[in-house]
Design an enzyme around this catalytic site. Structure first.
Site, mmCIF file in Angstrom:
data_model
loop_
_atom_site.group_PDB
_atom_site.id
_atom_site.type_symbol
_atom_site.label_atom_id
_atom_site.label_comp_id
_atom_site.label_asym_id
_atom_site.label_seq_id
_atom_site.Cartn_x
_atom_site.Cartn_y
_atom_site.Cartn_z
ATOM 1 C CG ASP A 8 -28.026 -21.496 -15.036
ATOM 2 O OD1 ASP A 8 -28.442 -20.816 -15.775
ATOM 3 O OD2 ASP A 8 -28.252 -22.686 -14.796
ATOM 4 C CG HIS A 25 -28.946 -12.475 -20.798
ATOM 5 N ND1 HIS A 25 -28.709 -13.510 -19.868
ATOM 6 C CD2 HIS A 25 -29.664 -12.986 -21.496
ATOM 7 C CE1 HIS A 25 -28.997 -14.729 -20.240
ATOM 8 N NE2 HIS A 25 -29.840 -14.329 -21.386
ATOM 9 C CD1 TRP A 57 -20.295 -20.494 -29.571
ATOM 10 C CD2 TRP A 57 -20.967 -18.401 -30.314
ATOM 11 N NE1 TRP A 57 -19.308 -19.526 -29.302
ATOM 12 C CE2 TRP A 57 -19.618 -18.216 -29.938
ATOM 13 C CE3 TRP A 57 -21.862 -17.351 -30.931
ATOM 14 C CZ2 TRP A 57 -19.095 -17.162 -29.822
ATOM 15 C CZ3 TRP A 57 -21.053 -16.202 -30.941
ATOM 16 C CH2 TRP A 57 -19.772 -16.028 -30.547
ATOM 17 C CG LEU A 119 -11.028 -9.253 -8.232
ATOM 18 C CD1 LEU A 119 -10.949 -10.446 -7.228
ATOM 19 C CD2 LEU A 119 -12.295 -8.557 -8.633
HETATM 20 C C1 FPP Z 1 -27.184 -17.792 -17.557
HETATM 21 O O1 FPP Z 1 -28.610 -17.624 -17.354
HETATM 22 C C2 FPP Z 1 -26.383 -16.849 -18.019
HETATM 23 C C3 FPP Z 1 -25.873 -16.266 -19.131
HETATM 24 C C4 FPP Z 1 -25.633 -17.484 -20.241
HETATM 25 C C5 FPP Z 1 -25.129 -15.208 -19.535
HETATM 26 C C6 FPP Z 1 -24.280 -14.590 -18.417
HETATM 27 C C7 FPP Z 1 -24.142 -13.200 -18.969
HETATM 28 C C8 FPP Z 1 -24.484 -12.386 -17.869
HETATM 29 C C9 FPP Z 1 -24.557 -12.167 -16.421
HETATM 30 C C10 FPP Z 1 -24.469 -10.932 -18.575
HETATM 31 C C11 FPP Z 1 -23.114 -10.110 -18.896
HETATM 32 C C12 FPP Z 1 -21.788 -10.619 -18.451
HETATM 33 C C13 FPP Z 1 -20.611 -9.839 -18.127
HETATM 34 C C14 FPP Z 1 -19.200 -10.387 -17.829
HETATM 35 C C15 FPP Z 1 -20.823 -8.375 -18.269
HETATM 36 P P1 FPP Z 1 -29.537 -18.373 -18.490
HETATM 37 O O2 FPP Z 1 -29.868 -17.399 -19.639
HETATM 38 O O3 FPP Z 1 -28.846 -19.787 -18.768
HETATM 39 O O4 FPP Z 1 -30.711 -18.324 -17.637
HETATM 40 P P2 FPP Z 1 -31.799 -19.497 -17.463
HETATM 41 O O5 FPP Z 1 -31.215 -20.851 -17.137
HETATM 42 O O6 FPP Z 1 -32.940 -19.280 -16.693
HETATM 43 O O7 FPP Z 1 -32.498 -19.643 -19.101
#
Ligand code: FPP
Length: 231
Positions: A8, A25, A57, A119
């Site tokens: 997160d 991201h 989504w 892993l």
């Molecule tokens: C949460 O941060 C993160 C996500 C919803 C996406 C996780 C994806 C990645 C780490 C990138 C790609 C992953 C792979 C497996 C290649 P948030 O957007 O909820 O952050 P916020 O709470 O600060 O808005």
């Protein structure tokens, strides 16, 4: 040991720096590579990463599209390296709403790495713990209807064997970055006996050093528990 991570805080990490959320991201995806590489040295043999939830989504269309682009990139650019490093990749979640090319990349990676013995990497994409339990229930009910399972034979083990994590141990530790203290539909069944670590660092700040500290903290907690029992 099995560690699950709720990655997160990418969005907030970027916003704090005046950058677009998608840059966060992108940094998050780089961090995924670094953390996956650090696992063998840290005694982690199963790693589960929560990459996209059934609720994600609802985000703005361009953010969802950006995340899908990152998954595409990760899946196609890391196939050879993951295989060479003996990583066995499995996906948790319902792939059916994902774009066909992403599903093909996932299936390729799964098939190519399925006999690897290093892993065990679980990537949760369009995953929700409740959705996983609904899908498991449906497949058990289908077997009951076909006369393959007796209702009285349904046990906790039956449930476990119909989850996306079948044949895997439950997570010993679940880590969530970026300060929130909730599970958000992650490994609902599997987390029944897990320890938790809620960290202030956002996912792009979760370095192998932070990972190591968190694991040391977990080990000292579990060792202490042993000592109390021994008294
Ligand atoms: C949460 O941060 C993160 C996500 C919803 C996406 C996780 C994806 C990645 C780490 C990138 C790609 C992953 C792979 C497996 C290649 P948030 O957007 O909820 O952050 P916020 O709470 O600060 O808005």
């Amino acid at each position: 040991m099995h560690v699950g991570i709720i990655m997160d805080g990418n969005g907030r990490w970027a916003t704090r720096r005046g950058l677009a959320r998608l840059i966060g991201h992108k940094r998050g995806a780089t961090q995924v590579k670094t953390i996956v590489k650090s696992c063998p040295g840290l005694g982690v043999d199963t790693l589960t990463l929560y990459a996209f939830s059934t609720e994600n989504w609802k985000r703005a269309a361009h953010e969802v599209e950006g995340l899908m682009k990152l998954f595409r990139g990760y899946l196609s650019n890391n196939l050879v390296e993951l295989h060479e490093k003996n990583v066995c990749v499995r996906f948790l979640g319902d792939p059916s709403p994902l774009a066909p090319d992403i599903r093909d990349l996932m299936e390729n990676l799964r098939r190519m790495t399925r006999n690897n013995t290093g892993l065990q990497l679980n990537v949760a994409i369009n995953y929700g713990g409740r959705d996983e339990l609904v899908r498991a229930t449906r497949s058990i009910a289908t077997k009951v209807q076909a006369g393959e399972i007796e209702i009285s034979d349904i046990s906790e083990q039956t449930l476990s064997e119909h989850l996306d994590t079948k044949n895997q141990v439950d997570p010993d530790l679940i880590i969530r970055t970026a300060g929130e203290m909730r599970l958000s539909n992650f490994m609902t069944w599997q987390s029944a006996y897990s320890e938790f670590a809620f960290l202030e660092e956002s996912w792009p700040e979760f370095t192998p050093e932070v990972f190591e500290d968190t694991l040391q903290n977990f080990h000292s907690r579990t060792r202490q528990f042993g000592a109390v029992i021994a008294k």
